[in-house]
Design a protein around this motif. Sequence first.
Motif, PDB file in Angstrom:
ATOM      1  N   HIS A  89      -2.516 -25.107 -26.166  1.00 48.67           N
ATOM      2  CA  HIS A  89      -2.909 -26.418 -25.658  1.00 48.67           C
ATOM      3  C   HIS A  89      -4.313 -26.381 -25.067  1.00 48.67           C
ATOM      4  N   ALA A  90      -5.119 -25.484 -25.607  1.00 45.60           N
ATOM      5  CA  ALA A  90      -6.504 -25.355 -25.177  1.00 45.60           C
ATOM      6  C   ALA A  90      -7.305 -24.768 -26.338  1.00 45.60           C
ATOM      7  N   SER A  91      -8.601 -25.032 -26.353  1.00 51.46           N
ATOM      8  CA  SER A  91      -9.438 -24.463 -27.408  1.00 51.46           C
ATOM      9  C   SER A  91     -10.884 -24.374 -26.945  1.00 51.46           C
ATOM     10  N   VAL A  92     -11.589 -23.404 -27.512  1.00 51.50           N
ATOM     11  CA  VAL A  92     -13.030 -23.257 -27.343  1.00 51.50           C
ATOM     12  C   VAL A  92     -13.619 -23.342 -28.745  1.00 51.50           C
ATOM     13  N   ASN A  93     -14.331 -24.417 -29.009  1.00 51.08           N
ATOM     14  CA  ASN A  93     -14.865 -24.695 -30.336  1.00 51.08           C
ATOM     15  C   ASN A  93     -16.387 -24.691 -30.307  1.00 51.08           C
ATOM     16  N   PHE A  94     -17.006 -24.498 -31.454  1.00 53.29           N
ATOM     17  CA  PHE A  94     -18.456 -24.588 -31.531  1.00 53.29           C
ATOM     18  C   PHE A  94     -18.859 -25.316 -32.806  1.00 53.29           C
ATOM     19  N   LYS A  95     -20.087 -25.821 -32.770  1.00 52.99           N
ATOM     20  CA  LYS A  95     -20.637 -26.557 -33.905  1.00 52.99           C
ATOM     21  C   LYS A  95     -22.133 -26.273 -33.948  1.00 52.99           C
ATOM     22  N   ILE A  96     -22.625 -25.888 -35.115  1.00 52.51           N
ATOM     23  CA  ILE A  96     -24.054 -25.615 -35.277  1.00 52.51           C
ATOM     24  C   ILE A  96     -24.523 -26.196 -36.606  1.00 52.51           C
ATOM     25  N   ASN A  97     -25.687 -26.755 -36.590  1.00 50.31           N
ATOM     26  CA  ASN A  97     -26.275 -27.305 -37.803  1.00 50.31           C
ATOM     27  C   ASN A  97     -26.655 -26.155 -38.735  1.00 50.31           C
ATOM     28  N   HIS A  98     -26.291 -26.262 -39.989  1.00 47.03           N
ATOM     29  CA  HIS A  98     -26.608 -25.224 -40.967  1.00 47.03           C
ATOM     30  C   HIS A  98     -27.825 -25.633 -41.780  1.00 47.03           C
ATOM     31  N   LEU A  99     -28.983 -25.156 -41.341  1.00 46.68           N
ATOM     32  CA  LEU A  99     -30.252 -25.342 -42.064  1.00 46.68           C
ATOM     33  C   LEU A  99     -30.649 -26.806 -42.248  1.00 46.68           C
ATOM     34  N   GLY A 100     -30.062 -27.695 -41.475  1.00 44.59           N
ATOM     35  CA  GLY A 100     -30.370 -29.111 -41.603  1.00 44.59           C
ATOM     36  C   GLY A 100     -29.585 -29.821 -42.682  1.00 44.59           C
ATOM     37  N   TYR A 101     -28.599 -29.130 -43.308  1.00 42.33           N
ATOM     38  CA  TYR A 101     -27.864 -29.706 -44.429  1.00 42.33           C
ATOM     39  C   TYR A 101     -26.430 -30.082 -44.102  1.00 42.33           C
ATOM     40  N   SER A 102     -25.816 -29.342 -43.188  1.00 39.82           N
ATOM     41  CA  SER A 102     -24.412 -29.596 -42.861  1.00 39.82           C
ATOM     42  C   SER A 102     -24.099 -28.966 -41.513  1.00 39.82           C
ATOM     43  N   TRP A 103     -22.839 -28.946 -41.151  1.00 37.57           N
ATOM     44  CA  TRP A 103     -22.397 -28.353 -39.889  1.00 37.57           C
ATOM     45  C   TRP A 103     -21.451 -27.195 -40.168  1.00 37.57           C
ATOM     46  N   SER A 135     -31.208 -25.450 -36.386  1.00 41.40           N
ATOM     47  CA  SER A 135     -30.075 -24.598 -36.049  1.00 41.40           C
ATOM     48  C   SER A 135     -30.299 -23.797 -34.770  1.00 41.40           C
ATOM     49  N   ALA A 136     -31.215 -24.214 -33.939  1.00 39.61           N
ATOM     50  CA  ALA A 136     -31.553 -23.457 -32.731  1.00 39.61           C
ATOM     51  C   ALA A 136     -30.498 -23.597 -31.642  1.00 39.61           C
ATOM     52  N   GLU A 137     -29.754 -24.696 -31.660  1.00 41.49           N
ATOM     53  CA  GLU A 137     -28.779 -24.959 -30.599  1.00 41.49           C
ATOM     54  C   GLU A 137     -27.354 -24.961 -31.138  1.00 41.49           C
ATOM     55  N   VAL A 138     -26.443 -24.571 -30.261  1.00 47.01           N
ATOM     56  CA  VAL A 138     -25.016 -24.565 -30.578  1.00 47.01           C
ATOM     57  C   VAL A 138     -24.313 -25.480 -29.589  1.00 47.01           C
ATOM     58  N   GLN A 139     -23.507 -26.396 -30.102  1.00 42.22           N
ATOM     59  CA  GLN A 139     -22.686 -27.233 -29.239  1.00 42.22           C
ATOM     60  C   GLN A 139     -21.359 -26.518 -29.006  1.00 42.22           C
ATOM     61  N   ILE A 140     -20.964 -26.406 -27.751  1.00 46.70           N
ATOM     62  CA  ILE A 140     -19.691 -25.777 -27.389  1.00 46.70           C
ATOM     63  C   ILE A 140     -18.796 -26.847 -26.778  1.00 46.70           C
ATOM     64  N   ASP A 141     -17.587 -26.961 -27.315  1.00 45.75           N
ATOM     65  CA  ASP A 141     -16.615 -27.933 -26.818  1.00 45.75           C
ATOM     66  C   ASP A 141     -15.400 -27.197 -26.286  1.00 45.75           C
ATOM     67  N   LEU A 142     -14.984 -27.573 -25.089  1.00 41.04           N
ATOM     68  CA  LEU A 142     -13.802 -26.992 -24.456  1.00 41.04           C
ATOM     69  C   LEU A 142     -12.725 -28.057 -24.311  1.00 41.04           C
ATOM     70  N   HIS A 143     -11.523 -27.699 -24.656  1.00 38.66           N
ATOM     71  CA  HIS A 143     -10.369 -28.562 -24.439  1.00 38.66           C
ATOM     72  C   HIS A 143      -9.379 -27.724 -23.652  1.00 38.66           C
ATOM     73  N   VAL A 144      -9.104 -28.147 -22.431  1.00 44.39           N
ATOM     74  CA  VAL A 144      -8.355 -27.312 -21.508  1.00 44.39           C
ATOM     75  C   VAL A 144      -7.176 -28.076 -20.939  1.00 44.39           C
ATOM     76  N   GLU A 145      -5.985 -27.490 -21.096  1.00 45.69           N
ATOM     77  CA  GLU A 145      -4.793 -28.000 -20.430  1.00 45.69           C
ATOM     78  C   GLU A 145      -4.331 -26.904 -19.481  1.00 45.69           C
ATOM     79  N   GLY A 146      -4.291 -27.235 -18.206  1.00 47.88           N
ATOM     80  CA  GLY A 146      -3.883 -26.258 -17.210  1.00 47.88           C
ATOM     81  C   GLY A 146      -2.470 -26.477 -16.740  1.00 47.88           C
ATOM     82  N   ILE A 147      -1.758 -25.374 -16.496  1.00 42.77           N
ATOM     83  CA  ILE A 147      -0.400 -25.422 -15.955  1.00 42.77           C
ATOM     84  C   ILE A 147      -0.469 -24.943 -14.509  1.00 42.77           C
ATOM     85  N   LYS A 148       0.032 -25.766 -13.603  1.00 41.30           N
ATOM     86  CA  LYS A 148       0.012 -25.423 -12.183  1.00 41.30           C
ATOM     87  C   LYS A 148       0.809 -24.155 -11.935  1.00 41.30           C
TER      88      LYS A 148
END
Length: 188
Positions: free
Chosen positions: A32-46, A174-187
């Motif tokens: 129920h959590a993830s660490v994802n990334f996204k980077i542009n590939h040479l200006g053509y795709s992700w 492609s110089a930058e990387v977007q990092i996305d966090l999805h976090v579900e915490g259990i008390k």
Amino acid sequence: MKLINAALLGTTLAISNLALADDYAIDTKGAHASVNFKINHLGYSWVIGRFDSFKGSFSYDGNQPSAFRVSIDTKSVNSNHAERDKHIRGEDFLEVSTYPEATFNSTSYKAKDDTSGTLYGDFTLRGVTKPIAIEVQKIGEGKDPWGGERVGFAGSTTVTMKEFGIPMDLGPQSAEVQIDLHVEGIKL
């Protein structure tokens, strides 16, 4: 005397607010959590990927997250392409044999409103530690069907590869990387 009393009151309130925060473990076992990334590939795709193995915890006082800690197993990088993942694990990118872990440790949180804000902290990648800011949105909180309590957040930040000592240069797109966090915490 008024100044001393005000200082004591402020210290007491700050300590009591810390005492009111509950500790949460990030639910990686239940996926129920993830660490994802996204980077542009040479200006053509992700190129989109994730890290399959990470762990973490945070505190939450009903208003804001704090003491947020995440440890990422860099060997677990997964871009859904085995040869590319082998390259990402190598010296051109993550150099996982030398730097098997990336970490984030929060230093402060600035609320924008009741459900969003900016989480500041130190991010360590490839042996380099830099301050970053993660834009955070609270997704929800409450009791789960098993009697526990949960709270969830989503966050996003962008890092520049060169700032973390990554030598591979795929061009300005492609110089930058977007990092996305999805976090579900259990008390706890």
